[in-house]
Motif scaffolding. Structure first.
Motif, PDB file in Angstrom:
ATOM      1  N   ALA A  96      46.738  43.408  48.094  1.00  0.00           N
ATOM      2  CA  ALA A  96      47.339  43.715  46.789  1.00  0.00           C
ATOM      3  C   ALA A  96      48.819  43.386  46.847  1.00  0.00           C
ATOM      4  O   ALA A  96      49.521  43.800  47.784  1.00  0.00           O
ATOM      5  CB  ALA A  96      47.136  45.183  46.437  1.00  0.00           C
ATOM      6  N   TYR A  97      49.286  42.646  45.838  1.00  0.00           N
ATOM      7  CA  TYR A  97      50.679  42.213  45.814  1.00  0.00           C
ATOM      8  C   TYR A  97      51.316  42.628  44.493  1.00  0.00           C
ATOM      9  O   TYR A  97      50.793  42.321  43.410  1.00  0.00           O
ATOM     10  CB  TYR A  97      50.777  40.697  45.985  1.00  0.00           C
ATOM     11  N   ALA A  98      52.439  43.335  44.579  1.00  0.00           N
ATOM     12  CA  ALA A  98      53.182  43.745  43.387  1.00  0.00           C
ATOM     13  C   ALA A  98      54.099  42.607  42.953  1.00  0.00           C
ATOM     14  O   ALA A  98      55.095  42.310  43.621  1.00  0.00           O
ATOM     15  CB  ALA A  98      53.991  45.002  43.680  1.00  0.00           C
ATOM     16  N   LEU A  99      53.756  41.954  41.853  1.00  0.00           N
ATOM     17  CA  LEU A  99      54.594  40.869  41.333  1.00  0.00           C
ATOM     18  C   LEU A  99      55.963  41.395  40.901  1.00  0.00           C
ATOM     19  O   LEU A  99      56.979  40.737  41.077  1.00  0.00           O
ATOM     20  CB  LEU A  99      53.893  40.193  40.164  1.00  0.00           C
ATOM     21  N   ASN A 100      55.950  42.589  40.339  1.00  0.00           N
ATOM     22  CA  ASN A 100      57.167  43.327  39.990  1.00  0.00           C
ATOM     23  C   ASN A 100      56.754  44.774  39.806  1.00  0.00           C
ATOM     24  O   ASN A 100      55.658  45.160  40.238  1.00  0.00           O
ATOM     25  CB  ASN A 100      57.844  42.748  38.738  1.00  0.00           C
ATOM     26  N   ARG A 101      57.558  45.587  39.178  1.00  0.00           N
ATOM     27  CA  ARG A 101      57.218  47.004  39.031  1.00  0.00           C
ATOM     28  C   ARG A 101      56.030  47.233  38.110  1.00  0.00           C
ATOM     29  O   ARG A 101      55.412  48.294  38.142  1.00  0.00           O
ATOM     30  CB  ARG A 101      58.426  47.794  38.506  1.00  0.00           C
ATOM     31  N   ASN A 102      55.710  46.252  37.283  1.00  0.00           N
ATOM     32  CA  ASN A 102      54.695  46.476  36.257  1.00  0.00           C
ATOM     33  C   ASN A 102      53.384  45.731  36.465  1.00  0.00           C
ATOM     34  O   ASN A 102      52.375  46.103  35.864  1.00  0.00           O
ATOM     35  CB  ASN A 102      55.260  46.103  34.880  1.00  0.00           C
ATOM     36  N   PHE A 103      53.380  44.696  37.299  1.00  0.00           N
ATOM     37  CA  PHE A 103      52.170  43.901  37.448  1.00  0.00           C
ATOM     38  C   PHE A 103      51.783  43.753  38.921  1.00  0.00           C
ATOM     39  O   PHE A 103      52.624  43.415  39.761  1.00  0.00           O
ATOM     40  CB  PHE A 103      52.346  42.520  36.819  1.00  0.00           C
ATOM     41  N   THR A 104      50.501  44.021  39.197  1.00  0.00           N
ATOM     42  CA  THR A 104      49.957  43.905  40.549  1.00  0.00           C
ATOM     43  C   THR A 104      48.702  43.056  40.508  1.00  0.00           C
ATOM     44  O   THR A 104      47.845  43.242  39.628  1.00  0.00           O
ATOM     45  CB  THR A 104      49.612  45.292  41.130  1.00  0.00           C
ATOM     46  N   ILE A 105      48.582  42.138  41.446  1.00  0.00           N
ATOM     47  CA  ILE A 105      47.390  41.320  41.546  1.00  0.00           C
ATOM     48  C   ILE A 105      46.678  41.655  42.860  1.00  0.00           C
ATOM     49  O   ILE A 105      47.327  41.825  43.899  1.00  0.00           O
ATOM     50  CB  ILE A 105      47.724  39.809  41.463  1.00  0.00           C
ATOM     51  N   THR A 106      45.369  41.791  42.793  1.00  0.00           N
ATOM     52  CA  THR A 106      44.564  42.136  43.965  1.00  0.00           C
ATOM     53  C   THR A 106      43.483  41.093  44.162  1.00  0.00           C
ATOM     54  O   THR A 106      42.786  40.718  43.213  1.00  0.00           O
ATOM     55  CB  THR A 106      43.904  43.521  43.794  1.00  0.00           C
ATOM     56  N   ALA A 107      43.333  40.633  45.396  1.00  0.00           N
ATOM     57  CA  ALA A 107      42.259  39.703  45.759  1.00  0.00           C
ATOM     58  C   ALA A 107      41.495  40.312  46.924  1.00  0.00           C
ATOM     59  O   ALA A 107      42.093  40.948  47.805  1.00  0.00           O
ATOM     60  CB  ALA A 107      42.822  38.338  46.137  1.00  0.00           C
ATOM     61  N   ALA A 108      40.179  40.129  46.932  1.00  0.00           N
ATOM     62  CA  ALA A 108      39.378  40.737  47.993  1.00  0.00           C
ATOM     63  C   ALA A 108      38.127  39.924  48.277  1.00  0.00           C
ATOM     64  O   ALA A 108      37.592  39.242  47.389  1.00  0.00           O
ATOM     65  CB  ALA A 108      38.982  42.167  47.607  1.00  0.00           C
ATOM     66  N   TYR A 109      37.679  40.011  49.515  1.00  0.00           N
ATOM     67  CA  TYR A 109      36.343  39.557  49.905  1.00  0.00           C
ATOM     68  C   TYR A 109      35.442  40.785  49.820  1.00  0.00           C
ATOM     69  O   TYR A 109      35.740  41.832  50.410  1.00  0.00           O
ATOM     70  CB  TYR A 109      36.355  39.011  51.323  1.00  0.00           C
ATOM     71  N   VAL A 110      34.353  40.692  49.079  1.00  0.00           N
ATOM     72  CA  VAL A 110      33.469  41.843  48.882  1.00  0.00           C
ATOM     73  C   VAL A 110      32.065  41.525  49.386  1.00  0.00           C
ATOM     74  O   VAL A 110      31.575  40.400  49.250  1.00  0.00           O
ATOM     75  CB  VAL A 110      33.400  42.271  47.397  1.00  0.00           C
ATOM     76  N   ASP A 111      31.439  42.530  49.972  1.00  0.00           N
ATOM     77  CA  ASP A 111      30.052  42.435  50.422  1.00  0.00           C
ATOM     78  C   ASP A 111      29.287  43.575  49.765  1.00  0.00           C
ATOM     79  O   ASP A 111      29.462  44.741  50.121  1.00  0.00           O
ATOM     80  CB  ASP A 111      29.975  42.537  51.944  1.00  0.00           C
ATOM     81  N   LEU A 112      28.460  43.236  48.774  1.00  0.00           N
ATOM     82  CA  LEU A 112      27.692  44.236  48.037  1.00  0.00           C
ATOM     83  C   LEU A 112      26.233  44.282  48.472  1.00  0.00           C
ATOM     84  O   LEU A 112      25.427  45.019  47.886  1.00  0.00           O
ATOM     85  CB  LEU A 112      27.792  43.979  46.532  1.00  0.00           C
ATOM     86  N   GLY A 113      25.875  43.477  49.475  1.00  0.00           N
ATOM     87  CA  GLY A 113      24.523  43.536  50.019  1.00  0.00           C
ATOM     88  C   GLY A 113      23.473  43.076  49.027  1.00  0.00           C
ATOM     89  O   GLY A 113      23.625  42.060  48.351  1.00  0.00           O
ATOM     90  N   SER A 114      22.402  43.853  48.920  1.00  0.00           N
ATOM     91  CA  SER A 114      21.283  43.508  48.046  1.00  0.00           C
ATOM     92  C   SER A 114      21.474  44.124  46.658  1.00  0.00           C
ATOM     93  O   SER A 114      21.802  45.302  46.529  1.00  0.00           O
ATOM     94  CB  SER A 114      19.971  44.014  48.652  1.00  0.00           C
ATOM     95  N   ILE A 115      21.312  43.303  45.626  1.00  0.00           N
ATOM     96  CA  ILE A 115      21.405  43.775  44.240  1.00  0.00           C
ATOM     97  C   ILE A 115      20.180  43.291  43.478  1.00  0.00           C
ATOM     98  O   ILE A 115      19.945  42.080  43.363  1.00  0.00           O
ATOM     99  CB  ILE A 115      22.673  43.246  43.541  1.00  0.00           C
ATOM    100  N   ALA A 116      19.379  44.221  42.983  1.00  0.00           N
ATOM    101  CA  ALA A 116      18.236  43.909  42.114  1.00  0.00           C
ATOM    102  C   ALA A 116      17.380  42.769  42.670  1.00  0.00           C
ATOM    103  O   ALA A 116      17.217  41.738  42.014  1.00  0.00           O
ATOM    104  CB  ALA A 116      18.712  43.588  40.702  1.00  0.00           C
ATOM    105  N   THR A 117      16.869  42.959  43.858  1.00  0.00           N
ATOM    106  CA  THR A 117      15.921  42.067  44.550  1.00  0.00           C
ATOM    107  C   THR A 117      16.576  40.863  45.224  1.00  0.00           C
ATOM    108  O   THR A 117      15.905  40.104  45.908  1.00  0.00           O
ATOM    109  CB  THR A 117      14.803  41.541  43.628  1.00  0.00           C
ATOM    110  N   VAL A 118      17.880  40.646  45.081  1.00  0.00           N
ATOM    111  CA  VAL A 118      18.549  39.477  45.666  1.00  0.00           C
ATOM    112  C   VAL A 118      19.494  39.931  46.777  1.00  0.00           C
ATOM    113  O   VAL A 118      20.394  40.734  46.553  1.00  0.00           O
ATOM    114  CB  VAL A 118      19.321  38.686  44.604  1.00  0.00           C
TER     115      VAL A 118
END
Length: 299
Positions: free
Chosen positions: A263-285
């Motif tokens: 997470a990076y604060a561009l300034n006091r008002n705006f923050t951008i977050t990037a992530a690698y996510v692993d949600l495993g199995s969702i609805a048969t997939v």
């Protein structure tokens, strides 16, 4: 069935309206010192996929907005999670009051792509959910005070699926449900480390997008959400989260979720977050691993 283009347009308009409202409110409030913007950078957290303040997946004890205990704060977010077979979009707004109370609303949309067609729902069928949240800081402070005393908050999230007939057809017992959370969060400034632990009572299937409970198993179960993060600078924090989830639907296995984020604060008002996510199995997939990108505006 839902039109994908219409939904994206509606979501864009909704978020633009929220940002405009937040900006206009901020302008007027600052003139009257209603918004003081006194929090340290990043100490309001980012926004979870369910609309509360915290990490991307886990709820934290922090309160939304940049306010201190003498003012109010506002935040709005837009988040997208892109997976091999699904896409999750969330939009929402939150208000923090005197760094003590938080009220939030989020709309989740899970596009099923080709999976929807395979399940007989139609290509790009979208599950939709509204989440209304509230949180209260009980005691402690995220930054100040004894290291052994974290900030502790309790929260509630009431969730309503907009696809009643479908979620009941896949085996859910209800189209509405309420989660309860107890969170403890502490930023150890001398080590630049943030730690969080949350206990959640829930009956939600896939966060509630596939309804709540199953026939004969409607009670809530206790689930754990943990986060650890390292503040590399005043503006940048990196870390990881792990979240356990119930596994009740007969049609498909539901796995725990995890992420690695920055997470990076561009300034006091705006923050951008990037992530690698692993949600495993969702609805048969299986093997639903992908990327999360989130933009938060806070005042």
């Amino acid at each position: 069935m839902h039109g994908r283009a219409n939904k994206k347009s509606a979501h864009t308009c909704l978020f633009a309206s929220l940002l405009t409202a937040v900006s206009l409110t901020a302008s007027g409030a600052q003139a009257s010192s209603l918004l003081d913007g006194g929090k340290l950078l990043l100490t309001n957290g980012v926004t979870t996929v369910e609309g509360s303040s915290g990490g991307g997946l886990a709820s934290w004890a922090v309160i939304a907005g940049n306010e201190t205990d003498r003012a109010i704060g506002l935040s709005a977010h837009a988040t997208v999670v892109v997976l091999p077979d699904y896409r999750l979009d969330t939009r929402g707004i939150a208000i923090g009051i005197k760094d003590r109370f938080e009220l939030s609303y989020a709309r989740q949309n899970l596009n099923t792509g080709q999976v929807g067609a395979a399940l007989g729902l139609g290509r790009d069928f979208t599950f939709n959910q509204d989440i209304y949240g509230a949180k209260v800081r009980l005691f402690g402070d995220l930054v100040y005070g004894p290291a052994a005393l974290p900030q502790v908050s309790i929260g509630v999230q009431h969730k309503r699926s907009r696809d009643g007939a479908v979620v009941m057809a896949v085996g859910a017992a209800s189209v509405t449900g309420t989660d309860y959370t107890l969170s403890a969060t502490k930023l150890f400034l001398d080590k630049s480390i943030l730690a969080n632990a949350t206990l959640r009572l829930t009956s939600a299937n896939q966060l509630g997008l596939l309804g709540f409970g199953t026939v004969g198993r409607t009670g809530k179960s206790a689930q754990f959400e943990g986060s650890i993060a390292w503040q590399l600078s005043r503006r940048l924090i990196v870390g990881g989260e792990y979240r356990t989830k119930p596994d009740r639907l007969a049609i498909a296995r539901e796995d725990d979720a995890a992420d690695l984020f920055a997470a990076y604060a561009l300034n006091r008002n705006f923050t951008i977050t990037a992530a690698y996510v692993d949600l495993g199995s969702i609805a048969t997939v299986n093997s639903q691993r992908g990327a999360l990108l989130s933009l938060q505006a806070a005042f």
